[in-house]
Design a protein around this motif. Structure first.
Motif, short mmCIF file in Angstrom:
data_model
loop_
_atom_site.label_atom_id
_atom_site.label_comp_id
_atom_site.label_asym_id
_atom_site.label_seq_id
_atom_site.Cartn_x
_atom_site.Cartn_y
_atom_site.Cartn_z
N ASN A 89 0.83 -1.21 0.00
CA ASN A 89 0.00 0.00 0.00
C ASN A 89 0.87 1.25 0.00
O ASN A 89 0.57 2.23 -0.69
CB ASN A 89 -0.92 -0.01 1.22
N PHE A 90 1.95 1.22 0.76
CA PHE A 90 2.87 2.35 0.80
C PHE A 90 3.47 2.62 -0.57
O PHE A 90 3.50 3.76 -1.05
CB PHE A 90 3.97 2.08 1.83
N ASN A 91 3.95 1.56 -1.22
CA ASN A 91 4.57 1.72 -2.54
C ASN A 91 3.56 2.25 -3.57
O ASN A 91 3.88 3.12 -4.38
CB ASN A 91 5.14 0.39 -3.02
N ARG A 92 2.35 1.73 -3.50
CA ARG A 92 1.32 2.16 -4.45
C ARG A 92 0.96 3.63 -4.24
O ARG A 92 0.88 4.40 -5.21
CB ARG A 92 0.07 1.28 -4.29
N GLU A 93 0.74 4.02 -3.00
CA GLU A 93 0.37 5.40 -2.72
C GLU A 93 1.54 6.36 -2.96
O GLU A 93 1.34 7.49 -3.41
CB GLU A 93 -0.12 5.52 -1.27
N PHE A 94 2.73 5.90 -2.67
CA PHE A 94 3.91 6.74 -2.91
C PHE A 94 4.06 7.03 -4.40
O PHE A 94 4.32 8.17 -4.81
CB PHE A 94 5.17 6.05 -2.38
N PHE A 95 3.88 6.00 -5.21
CA PHE A 95 3.99 6.19 -6.65
C PHE A 95 2.87 7.10 -7.17
O PHE A 95 3.08 7.91 -8.07
CB PHE A 95 3.94 4.83 -7.36
#
Length: 325
Positions: A306-312
């Motif tokens: 979720n962090f990677n998706r939202e960060f991107f």
């Protein structure tokens, strides 16, 4: 000269409010329980007028039976519940009522008073917990809904008092003062409903032109409060934060909070909160050598994916690449 009992006039005003509610233009569909409530009090007024105005005492049973449904309809008009709770709200008062009839028919007025008091208490709770109980109400309709809610609280309060007064009169005087009690109550209800109609007309004429301006101002002020909450208390760092928690902290309806965020940022609540978490993570990556895994947890994310998706979504690149730059 033909006499028209005051309760009949009361019922006509209630019917007018019912028709007006049905043809309202500021809602997608009418509030069915509110309409049933207005219909119920209109019919109850007709029964009262017929019984005491024309000495049709045989209507007493119908009148008291119908009175059972008014308080739960009032409650369901404002508080959204599950289907099971709705059925219980409607069914339980009738069960208690019919059990009371088996004990003593003169006990009915006391049972009706308890029924009023129970749902009155529930409505007072709703009025004091707007962010929870009225989260389904839109921004523009919230002031009207709160006014209607407190009006219904007053109706049930006076109804309970009248029922208790009738019980006391039968106990002390065998119902000698019943006509006077009902007459006084009718005058009160007439004044109350005439005032309600006047308020409706006044608000319609004075309020419609300013409705959109008020909504925009309210949304702006609401979002300022949300930003202040995020900046001062850093609540976005809480992994369990959601719309309802934000609304409770601000003591606002969840729907208002959601709309304010959407209008101000063009994002939903989750995207807005995760955006703040991403900015917090960037600040931590910039000023510390801590691992990205520790940073994402410290920033309010529950999972790495979720962090990677939202960060991107926010930064257009992965956290590792952003840190290297």
């Amino acid at each position: 000269m033909i006499m028209i009992p005051l309760p009949f006039i009361f019922s006509l005003i209630a019917i007018y409010l019912l028709v007006r509610e049905y043809f309202r233009e500021d809602q997608k569909k009418p509030n069915i329980y509110w309409m049933l409530f207005l219909a119920a009090i209109a019919f109850q007024a007709i029964l009262t007028g017929a019984r005491f105005g024309y000495d049709l005492d045989w209507l007493r049973g119908i009148q008291s039976t119908f009175a059972v449904i008014v308080p739960p309809l009032a409650y369901l008009s404002f508080v959204k519940t599950t289907r099971l709770k709705t059925m219980l709200c409607l069914a339980v008062p009738f069960v208690i009522y019919f059990l009371a009839m088996q004990i003593d028919i003169d006990f009915i007025d006391f049972v009706l008073s308890l029924n009023n008091i129970y749902f009155l208490s529930a409505l007072i709770w709703a009025a004091l917990n707007i962010s929870t109980a009225l989260s389904w109400v839109g921004i523009g309709n919230l002031p009207k809904t709160i006014l209607a809610l407190w009006s219904v609280v007053l109706i049930l309060l006076v109804s309970a008092a009248i029922d208790l007064l009738i019980v006391w009169d039968f106990w002390q005087n065998q119902g000698v003062n019943l006509q006077g009690i009902v007459g006084s109550a009718s005058i009160f209800w007439l004044i109350f409903l005439v005032t309600a109609v006047g308020v409706v007309f006044f608000k319609t004429r004075r309020g419609n032109q300013r409705e959109s301006v008020r909504d925009e101002k309210y949304e702006t002020e609401t979002f300022k409060r949300i930003e202040e909450l995020m900046n001062t208390e850093k609540v976005f760092l809480d992994p369990e934060l959601n719309l309802n928690r934000i609304a409770r902290k601000l003591t606002l309806p969840a729907r208002d909070v959601s709309r304010a965020i959407n209008v101000a940022t063009k994002q939903n609540v989750s995207q807005y909160v995760n955006g703040l978490r991403v900015e917090s993570a960037c600040e931590k990556m910039k000023n510390s050598e801590d691992s990205i895994l520790n940073i994402l947890y410290a920033s309010g994310f529950n999972t790495k994916s979720n962090f990677n998706r939202e960060f991107f979504r926010v930064k257009g690149m992965t956290p590792s690449k952003w840190r290297k730059e």
